[in-house]
Design an enzyme around this catalytic site. Structure first.
Site, short mmCIF file in Angstrom:
data_model
loop_
_atom_site.label_atom_id
_atom_site.label_comp_id
_atom_site.label_asym_id
_atom_site.label_seq_id
_atom_site.Cartn_x
_atom_site.Cartn_y
_atom_site.Cartn_z
N LYS A 96 0.80 -1.27 -0.03
CA LYS A 96 -0.05 -0.11 -0.16
C LYS A 96 0.84 1.10 0.08
O LYS A 96 1.84 1.18 0.75
CB LYS A 96 -1.13 0.27 1.33
CG LYS A 96 -1.99 1.30 1.29
CD LYS A 96 -3.07 0.94 0.39
CE LYS A 96 -4.02 2.04 0.11
NZ LYS A 96 -3.37 2.95 -0.94
N LYS A 132 5.74 1.74 -3.03
CA LYS A 132 5.26 3.14 -3.62
C LYS A 132 5.92 2.90 -5.10
O LYS A 132 6.29 2.05 -5.53
CB LYS A 132 6.29 4.05 -2.92
CG LYS A 132 6.15 5.26 -3.13
CD LYS A 132 5.13 5.70 -1.99
CE LYS A 132 4.74 7.22 -1.75
NZ LYS A 132 4.13 7.83 -0.66
N ASP A 172 0.07 10.55 -4.48
CA ASP A 172 1.15 11.21 -4.20
C ASP A 172 1.27 12.50 -4.55
O ASP A 172 0.34 13.02 -5.33
CB ASP A 172 2.48 10.51 -3.95
CG ASP A 172 3.37 10.76 -2.90
OD1 ASP A 172 3.15 10.49 -1.54
OD2 ASP A 172 4.46 11.50 -3.17
N THR A 216 -4.59 13.40 5.09
CA THR A 216 -2.94 13.64 5.63
C THR A 216 -3.03 14.87 6.40
O THR A 216 -2.12 14.81 7.37
CB THR A 216 -2.22 13.74 4.47
OG1 THR A 216 -2.45 12.53 3.52
CG2 THR A 216 -0.74 13.48 4.76
N ASN A 247 -2.28 19.40 -1.90
CA ASN A 247 -3.39 18.45 -1.05
C ASN A 247 -2.91 18.35 0.40
O ASN A 247 -3.75 19.01 1.41
CB ASN A 247 -3.59 17.13 -1.57
CG ASN A 247 -4.34 16.07 -0.61
OD1 ASN A 247 -3.53 15.53 0.15
ND2 ASN A 247 -5.84 16.20 -0.65
#
Ligand code: GLU
Length: 452
Positions: A96, A132, A172, A216, A247
């Site tokens: 993940k 990733k 990301d 986040t 973000n």
């Protein structure tokens, strides 16, 4: 029983070996260094962790995929980018972690991010392994049609490596709702499966979780608040410097403001904005999310309270709190000195590895509360795991429910890091606490599952 210093010597040798075996990957070396320099106490206390080959397995990805991503721009010109997916560790669950689209992406960057992700995901307490991916594609200045063609080409290779029980990418840097939409569309088309759980960060109307975009940034502010509470303080009335304007930065500013702090900055690669009245989020969201513009436009349109500083370091702005939310190594030794001189009380990492090793050491030595990214920014991936849970159950939760879960996960990560640090003789050291607690969970699962 080996002593701590013998263990540290073994780990130092291993770090040298990691540098030799993974040449030209400075970010990965840095991430490995940051973890391994804190593990001696736990490895020395448990002989099974010290067995030859064990840490070697932890620092070697289970699988690394590198692929060609050809795509055509609006003029019909062919571009060739490189795609990556590093599946680092699946002892706790499917791999993940996000996908990053940025020109600086290379294998070393993806490996550092994947390595961090193992421990971060372990700290959430949820069943997710670490991975990733990404590409050196630069979405800046590209049309929606170009981004779509790139995403379709990227997924045309990636699809064979991922799946809801195998590997679950998300966003990301450079990968947000738009990109996840194009990627999901192509996955669905190739596989002929409506497999919601294969990607997270999806739109709320088609399998995404509420609060995932906010998670986040919100989580990092909750972590910073928990660190302050330990010192008998709260966020009310504190001035905060935030870097970045993506973000993470946007929702960090939103939560800081909601909890009574004054977030006075944001930045991008062109420079930073200081706004004494506090960042106006509607304006920032309009410029960054709708117009996909630069932060200087914010200062131009905001009026007298804001100014844009071209180049320069956002960390020069005096503040009580610093929340680096842009990218790796954006806060160095010199910046740490400036923050300390200006009386900063806490630094909490919204981005992955934004502070250099030297900066972290300086801040900790000066008594600044320091929240490492793998703990402080784990709210994003935690809500991704909640999105997976909702997808498996074919249901969706209210934003209130997701926010409550997020808050309880962040509180528990803070407590775990805090208590683990204390247990291993490093009170107040959240870096050691996060590394050891994340390590223990993943290491125990690896030991139980044999030599894999
Ligand atoms: N890219 C985010 C991180 O660094 C989120 C990953 C995810 O949601 O899978 O943790």
């Amino acid at each position: 029983m080996t002593t701590r210093s013998e263990t540290q010597t073994t780990l130092d040798h291993l770090l040298t070996e990691i540098e030799h075996r993974n040449p030209a990957q400075p970010e990965f070396h840095q991430a490995a260094h940051e973890v391994l320099e804190t593990l001696a106490p736990v490895i020395a206390s448990r002989p099974e962790y010290a067995e030859p080959g064990f840490i070697e397995r932890l620092v070697e990805p289970e699988r690394q995929v590198i692929f060609r991503v050809p795509w055509q721009d609006d003029q019909g010109r062919v571009h060739v980018n490189r795609g990556f997916r590093v599946e680092f560790n699946s002892a706790l669950g499917p791999y993940k972690g996000g996908l990053r689209f940025h020109p600086s992406v290379n294998l070393g960057v993806i490996k550092f991010l994947g390595f961090e992700q193992i421990f971060k995901n372990a700290l959430t307490g949820l069943g997710i392994g670490g991975g990733k991916g990404g590409s050196d594609f630069d979405p800046h200045g590209r049309s929606d049609a170009e981004v779509m063609r790139f995403c379709q080409s990227f997924m045309t290779e990636l699809y064979r490596h991922i799946g809801e029980h195998t590997d679950v990418p998300a966003g990301d840097i450079g990968v947000g709702g738009r990109e996840i939409g194009y990627l999901f569309g192509q996955y669905r088309r190739i596989t002929n499966r409506w497999e919601a759980g294969v990607l997270t960060g999806k739109g709320a109307g088609w399998g995404g979780s509420l609060i995932r975009p906010e998670a986040t940034g919100y989580g990092n502010v909750l972590f910073a608040a928990a660190m302050l509470r330990e010192r008998g303080e709260d966020l009310e009335g504190q001035t905060a410097v935030v870097s970045g304007s993506g973000n993470v930065a946007i929702y960090t500013i939103e939560k800081l403001t909601a909890l009574g702090a004054n977030a006075v900055t944001c930045s991008d690669s062109s420079g930073y904005v200081v706004d004494e009245k506090g960042i106006d989020l509607d304006l920032l969201k309009q410029i960054k999310e709708v117009e996909r513009g630069r932060v200087d436009a914010y200062a131009e349109r905001r009026g007298a309270s804001a100014r844009f500083v071209a180049g320069g370091s956002v960390w020069d702005v005096p503040a009580d709190l610093a929340l680096p939310s842009a990218t790796q190594n954006e806060l160095d030794e010199k910046d740490a000195e400036t923050l300390i001189r200006n009386g900063v009380k806490a630094v909490s990492e919204g981005a992955n590895m934004p502070a250099t090793l030297e900066a972290v050491h300086l801040l900790q030595k000066a008594g600044v509360a320091f929240g490492p990214g793998k703990a402080a920014n784990a709210g994003g991936v935690a809500v991704s795991a909640l999105e997976m849970a909702q997808n498996h159950a074919r249901t969706s939760w209210t934003s209130q429910r997701v926010e409550e879960e997020l808050a309880s996960i962040m509180t528990s990560i803070h407590t775990t890091c805090h208590d683990t640090a204390e247990r291993y003789g490093a009170p107040g050291d959240y870096v050691t606490g996060a590394n050891i607690a994340g390590f223990e969970r993943v290491a125990d699962a690896m030991l139980a599952q044999g030599v894999i």
